[in-house]
Write a protein that holds these residues in place. Structure first.
Motif, PDB file in Angstrom:
ATOM      1  N   LEU A  50      15.756   5.059  46.058  1.00 14.62           N
ATOM      2  CA  LEU A  50      15.751   5.205  44.653  1.00 14.62           C
ATOM      3  C   LEU A  50      15.472   3.514  44.306  1.00 14.62           C
ATOM      4  O   LEU A  50      14.577   3.175  43.333  1.00 14.62           O
ATOM      5  CB  LEU A  50      17.033   5.632  44.086  1.00 14.62           C
ATOM      6  CG  LEU A  50      17.269   6.991  43.923  1.00 14.62           C
ATOM      7  CD1 LEU A  50      18.749   7.225  43.280  1.00 14.62           C
ATOM      8  CD2 LEU A  50      16.366   7.493  43.138  1.00 14.62           C
ATOM      9  N   LEU A  51      16.142   2.617  44.876  1.00 15.23           N
ATOM     10  CA  LEU A  51      15.848   1.219  44.549  1.00 15.23           C
ATOM     11  C   LEU A  51      14.488   0.772  45.004  1.00 15.23           C
ATOM     12  O   LEU A  51      13.994  -0.146  44.580  1.00 15.23           O
ATOM     13  CB  LEU A  51      16.982   0.269  45.171  1.00 15.23           C
ATOM     14  CG  LEU A  51      18.293   0.595  44.946  1.00 15.23           C
ATOM     15  CD1 LEU A  51      19.360  -0.171  45.622  1.00 15.23           C
ATOM     16  CD2 LEU A  51      18.564   0.152  43.228  1.00 15.23           C
ATOM     17  N   ALA A  52      14.056   1.224  46.005  1.00  9.71           N
ATOM     18  CA  ALA A  52      13.050   0.977  46.587  1.00  9.71           C
ATOM     19  C   ALA A  52      11.790   1.326  45.632  1.00  9.71           C
ATOM     20  O   ALA A  52      10.797   0.677  45.409  1.00  9.71           O
ATOM     21  CB  ALA A  52      12.413   1.513  48.025  1.00  9.71           C
ATOM     22  N   VAL A  53      11.776   2.583  45.138  1.00  9.72           N
ATOM     23  CA  VAL A  53      10.894   3.253  43.908  1.00  9.72           C
ATOM     24  C   VAL A  53      10.963   2.082  42.733  1.00  9.72           C
ATOM     25  O   VAL A  53       9.830   1.915  42.330  1.00  9.72           O
ATOM     26  CB  VAL A  53      11.294   4.403  43.834  1.00  9.72           C
ATOM     27  CG1 VAL A  53      10.383   4.978  42.404  1.00  9.72           C
ATOM     28  CG2 VAL A  53      10.852   5.417  44.820  1.00  9.72           C
ATOM     29  N   PRO A  58       7.108  -2.271  39.415  1.00 13.46           N
ATOM     30  CA  PRO A  58       6.459  -3.531  38.888  1.00 13.46           C
ATOM     31  C   PRO A  58       4.963  -4.023  39.764  1.00 13.46           C
ATOM     32  O   PRO A  58       4.234  -4.724  39.237  1.00 13.46           O
ATOM     33  CB  PRO A  58       7.576  -4.619  38.997  1.00 13.46           C
ATOM     34  CG  PRO A  58       8.842  -3.890  38.969  1.00 13.46           C
ATOM     35  CD  PRO A  58       8.468  -2.473  39.710  1.00 13.46           C
ATOM     36  N   VAL A  59       5.259  -3.752  41.131  1.00 13.61           N
ATOM     37  CA  VAL A  59       4.378  -4.287  41.958  1.00 13.61           C
ATOM     38  C   VAL A  59       3.178  -3.486  41.628  1.00 13.61           C
ATOM     39  O   VAL A  59       1.900  -4.128  41.474  1.00 13.61           O
ATOM     40  CB  VAL A  59       4.449  -3.793  43.488  1.00 13.61           C
ATOM     41  CG1 VAL A  59       3.634  -4.196  44.121  1.00 13.61           C
ATOM     42  CG2 VAL A  59       6.023  -4.673  43.844  1.00 13.61           C
ATOM     43  N   LEU A 108      14.687   4.420  35.529  1.00 12.51           N
ATOM     44  CA  LEU A 108      16.037   3.715  35.753  1.00 12.51           C
ATOM     45  C   LEU A 108      16.910   5.025  35.349  1.00 12.51           C
ATOM     46  O   LEU A 108      18.206   5.021  36.252  1.00 12.51           O
ATOM     47  CB  LEU A 108      16.272   2.702  34.789  1.00 12.51           C
ATOM     48  CG  LEU A 108      15.735   1.342  35.319  1.00 12.51           C
ATOM     49  CD1 LEU A 108      15.685   0.391  34.289  1.00 12.51           C
ATOM     50  CD2 LEU A 108      16.437   0.913  36.364  1.00 12.51           C
ATOM     51  N   PRO A 109      17.012   5.757  34.378  1.00  9.01           N
ATOM     52  CA  PRO A 109      18.189   6.684  34.039  1.00  9.01           C
ATOM     53  C   PRO A 109      18.042   8.143  35.055  1.00  9.01           C
ATOM     54  O   PRO A 109      19.259   8.375  35.405  1.00  9.01           O
ATOM     55  CB  PRO A 109      17.666   7.234  32.559  1.00  9.01           C
ATOM     56  CG  PRO A 109      16.067   6.873  32.221  1.00  9.01           C
ATOM     57  CD  PRO A 109      16.036   5.549  33.104  1.00  9.01           C
ATOM     58  N   VAL A 160      16.923  -5.263  40.359  1.00 11.78           N
ATOM     59  CA  VAL A 160      15.988  -4.929  41.213  1.00 11.78           C
ATOM     60  C   VAL A 160      14.480  -4.867  40.438  1.00 11.78           C
ATOM     61  O   VAL A 160      13.535  -5.562  40.919  1.00 11.78           O
ATOM     62  CB  VAL A 160      16.298  -3.590  42.074  1.00 11.78           C
ATOM     63  CG1 VAL A 160      14.788  -3.180  42.799  1.00 11.78           C
ATOM     64  CG2 VAL A 160      17.339  -3.905  43.126  1.00 11.78           C
ATOM     65  N   VAL A 161      14.412  -4.265  39.370  1.00  9.79           N
ATOM     66  CA  VAL A 161      13.256  -4.171  38.684  1.00  9.79           C
ATOM     67  C   VAL A 161      12.834  -5.610  38.125  1.00  9.79           C
ATOM     68  O   VAL A 161      11.633  -5.895  38.077  1.00  9.79           O
ATOM     69  CB  VAL A 161      13.430  -3.279  37.580  1.00  9.79           C
ATOM     70  CG1 VAL A 161      11.959  -3.447  36.774  1.00  9.79           C
ATOM     71  CG2 VAL A 161      13.441  -1.793  38.007  1.00  9.79           C
TER      72      VAL A 161
END
Length: 303
Positions: A50-53, A58-59, A108-109, A160-161
């Protein structure tokens, strides 16, 4: 002959130290419980994915804007787009605001809903919940620790974002003073400060979803069912928030004021909707947190 002084009763100092020792042990236990929950949550492959997605969004946005504006065309193609997207080519810091605006409605949610929905139901499904309750944590303390873990995940996911967007924006676009929504100029340092405030505002916007997901997690013993239900409720509420005929109810939907963080880019800052958003999230956290506590403390744990 000198008279011997009466000695102090044996054990009095030890008795005085016992309450302090007990409090210190309780604090240590609470810290250990929270640390273990955080390690367990952030080591799961699901959480890492989830954090990787979230970091990839932004990339992708930055690369897409860079490619689209390579021929000098406007960033939004002249047809609108997420907030601040037309300013990215002038200042990479705007990629932070655009990425948060793009991920807040769903990504995010959804990530928070997955983590919150799995908090209790996942333990029950794996058969570890009963063993957690055997420890001297107590149901209330365990539930509070679970919620604190989800709230920390809200902050971590938002950061992270933010960090990903700031890094990509600095690599692909120029940085410097930026123009607010009101048309005034602020320094790059002040812009960074407002980016941090916006990230905190976005993280705070998710505590209502965290409480809702935790409540759903106490209703079932299936982690997948709890996660799916939480994400389904999230999508449903956002659909209802777009129906004009429900305008009277929409200010009470937890997602209604999510994008109010854009008001932090005004000069002066417009606080009304931000305050409404924070108040609404606090209300959802109180209502569904209390409901989760009432359900969990009375629940018959069989797994």
């Amino acid at each position: 002959m000198s008279r011997a002084e009466p000695s102090a009763p044996q054990g009095r100092g030890e008795l005085c130290d016992r309450p302090q020792t007990a409090r210190a042990r309780r604090r240590t236990f609470r810290a250990t419980l929270l640390r273990n929950e955080l390690l367990t949550t952030f080591r799961r492959w699901r959480t890492v994915a989830l954090l990787a997605v979230l970091a990839a969004v932004p990339v992708l946005v930055g690369i897409a804007v860079k490619i689209e504006t390579g021929d000098g065309s406007p960033a939004d193609g002249g047809g609108g787009g997420p907030a601040f997207i037309s300013q990215i080519t002038n200042n990479g810091l705007f990629l932070v605001f655009t990425a948060l605006a793009a991920t807040l409605p769903f990504f995010l949610p959804m990530a928070v809903g997955v983590v919150a929905g799995d908090a209790i139901a996942g333990e029950a499904n794996s058969g570890t919940l009963r063993y957690l309750l055997v420890a001297p944590a107590g149901r209330s303390r365990l539930l509070l620790t679970k919620y604190a873990t989800v709230v920390i995940f809200c902050l971590a996911a938002t950061l992270v974002v933010t960090v990903s967007a700031l890094t990509v924006g600095a690599l692909l676009f120029p940085l410097g003073d930026l123009t607010t929504i009101s048309g005034t100029q602020i320094s790059f340092g002040e812009g960074l400060g407002r980016a941090l405030l916006i990230a905190l505002a976005v993280a705070a916007s998710l505590i209502g979803v965290a409480a809702l997901g935790l409540f759903v997690s106490t209703l079932t013993g299936s982690g997948i069912a709890a996660m799916a239900t939480t994400v389904g409720l999230l999508i449903t509420v956002q659909i209802l928030d777009q129906i004009p005929q429900l305008h009277a109810l929409q200010p009470y939907f937890f997602s209604h004021y999510w994008l109010s963080f854009a008001d932090l880019m005004r000069e002066p800052v417009y606080w009304d909707d931000l305050a409404k958003n924070l108040g609404l999230q606090a209300l959802y956290a109180a209502v569904f947190g209390s409901a989760a506590w009432a359900r969990f403390t009375a629940k018959d744990i069989t797994a």
